[in-house]
Each structure stands twice: as structure tokens, then as C-alpha cells.
Design a protein around this motif. Sequence first.
Motif, short mmCIF file in Angstrom:
data_model
loop_
_atom_site.label_atom_id
_atom_site.label_comp_id
_atom_site.label_asym_id
_atom_site.label_seq_id
_atom_site.Cartn_x
_atom_site.Cartn_y
_atom_site.Cartn_z
N UNK A 131 0.84 -1.18 0.00
CA UNK A 131 0.00 0.00 0.00
C UNK A 131 0.88 1.24 0.00
N UNK A 132 0.50 2.20 -0.81
CA UNK A 132 1.18 3.48 -0.82
C UNK A 132 0.70 4.32 0.36
N UNK A 133 1.56 5.22 0.82
CA UNK A 133 1.20 6.06 1.96
C UNK A 133 0.08 7.06 1.63
N UNK A 134 -0.23 7.20 0.36
CA UNK A 134 -1.30 8.13 0.00
C UNK A 134 -2.66 7.44 -0.02
N UNK A 135 -2.65 6.14 0.22
CA UNK A 135 -3.89 5.38 0.27
C UNK A 135 -4.20 4.99 1.69
N UNK A 136 -5.45 4.58 1.94
CA UNK A 136 -5.75 4.04 3.26
C UNK A 136 -6.23 2.59 3.21
N UNK A 137 -6.37 2.07 2.00
CA UNK A 137 -6.84 0.69 1.88
C UNK A 137 -6.40 0.13 0.53
N UNK A 138 -6.00 -1.14 0.54
CA UNK A 138 -5.74 -1.85 -0.70
C UNK A 138 -6.21 -3.28 -0.52
N UNK A 139 -6.91 -3.78 -1.53
CA UNK A 139 -7.52 -5.09 -1.41
C UNK A 139 -7.08 -5.98 -2.56
N UNK A 140 -6.81 -7.24 -2.25
CA UNK A 140 -6.44 -8.21 -3.28
C UNK A 140 -6.98 -9.57 -2.85
N UNK A 141 -8.15 -9.91 -3.40
CA UNK A 141 -8.76 -11.19 -3.04
C UNK A 141 -9.11 -11.25 -1.58
N UNK A 142 -8.59 -12.25 -0.89
CA UNK A 142 -8.89 -12.41 0.54
C UNK A 142 -8.07 -11.48 1.43
N UNK A 143 -7.14 -10.76 0.85
CA UNK A 143 -6.20 -9.94 1.63
C UNK A 143 -6.51 -8.45 1.46
N UNK A 144 -6.60 -7.75 2.58
CA UNK A 144 -6.80 -6.31 2.58
C UNK A 144 -5.82 -5.68 3.56
N UNK A 145 -5.16 -4.62 3.11
CA UNK A 145 -4.28 -3.89 4.01
C UNK A 145 -4.90 -2.52 4.25
N UNK A 146 -4.91 -2.11 5.52
CA UNK A 146 -5.42 -0.81 5.93
C UNK A 146 -4.27 0.00 6.50
N UNK A 147 -4.25 1.28 6.14
CA UNK A 147 -3.20 2.17 6.65
C UNK A 147 -3.84 3.35 7.37
#
Lengths: 113, 115
Positions: free
Chosen positions: A50-66
Amino acid sequence: DQQVKQNSPSLSVQEGRISILNCDYTNSMFDYFLWYKKYPAEGPTFLISISSIKDKNEDGRFTVFLNKSAKHLSLHIVPSQPGDSAVYFCAAQLGTSGSRLTFGEGTQLTVNP
Amino acid sequence: GAGVSQSPSNKVTEKGKDVELRCDPISGHTALYWYRQSLGQGLEFLIYFQGNSAPDKSGLPSDRFSAERTGGSVSTLTIQRTQQEDSAVYLCASSVATGANQPQHFGDGTRLSIL
């Protein structure tokens, strides 16, 4: 100076449930964050970033929150599967440092059938 | 193979000996990194190479450690006069280029044990 910290050495969840892995950092200049997964006797495998300019990125079963204000990120795995059992490393990059990764200590995830 | 290849996979040596660890990056990857993972720790950056630029050696823990990358491909990490605290898994990674959003692809590492 541990700039990236994963405070939970281990996490155990039931198959089908959500796994939440947490990571905190101290350097507000980090501009990219990555999660890697590692099985025993193998090298880490890139999972999601995930880039620092985002707050969420999702890929299938995986989601990263910042959460930049809290200097915190988390990896959500839904639904968790036994094959997800591995050590998960959080890593951060500075754009000016030639892309070296600064890693946390890792969290051992165990997904029970 | 298509991945990053490291050799040997395991190395046991006596304190004071020199060791050489080898890394074959993915073909076409211009950036190459060395990290090490000590027991119970995260990965620690050692050195990286990008094309023909001077390497960033800022992570090397002492002057006993050195690395080369010949012909922009294979890299060798050398540890002279090994100490017991050098025992760790040494991991090599490569990426298409440096910069954000260029995931690093890791080899399976060399497990180094100093007796």
C-alpha cells in the motif's frame, strides 16, 4: 531503533474466520508499506502493498489498511485458510533509500481447521 | 529456474574462518539486495546493488562483511573471520528496479552456523 514493530509474536484463528495482523511504525517519512509471508525454510513471498497516500488496498482475501495519523497498518485475511499458516512480516520503504525494506519482527499466524 | 537462487542452502563453519555466500537473481532484475535474519528477529538490511551504480553498503554490520556483484548479475557476500554472532539466515532478493511498488523477490536463504 526499531522503526517497524509487530507487537504480536503469534496469532491463532479458526478456519473461515478473519485474521488481523497489526504493525506499527515510527518514521512518518515511510512512503510505501508491504506485507510478506514466510514459510519455514523458504524466503519471504510478497503478498500485498500500500502506498502512503492510500488508506486501503484489497487483493482477493487480503486487505491492508493504513492509518497514517496513528502510524499503524493492518493486514486482514478473510476467510482464513489452514494454508495461510505462516510468519507474516510487515515492511516499510523510504522513497529516498533505494528501496531497502525495513522489516518488523514478524507474526506467526496459525489457522486451525 | 525462474526464482532467486542462493547457495549453499546451509553452511556450518568454525569461528574465524571466511565464508562466501552466492546469489543468482532473477534474470533481468537490475536491483539486488542482501538481508539477514537472526533467530527470532526480523530481516535486517545489509547492502544493495542497482545496475552500475555504487552499492549502498550502509547496512553492513562491520568491515568483515563485503559483497560484490559481477556483470550486473551474480552476487557474492563474503564474511571474513566469522564470529558466532554472524550466525543467521542470509537472504538475497532482487527486483526489476529500485523504487516504490517494485516488490522484492527473495531466495530461500543460506543458513549460516558459526561453531
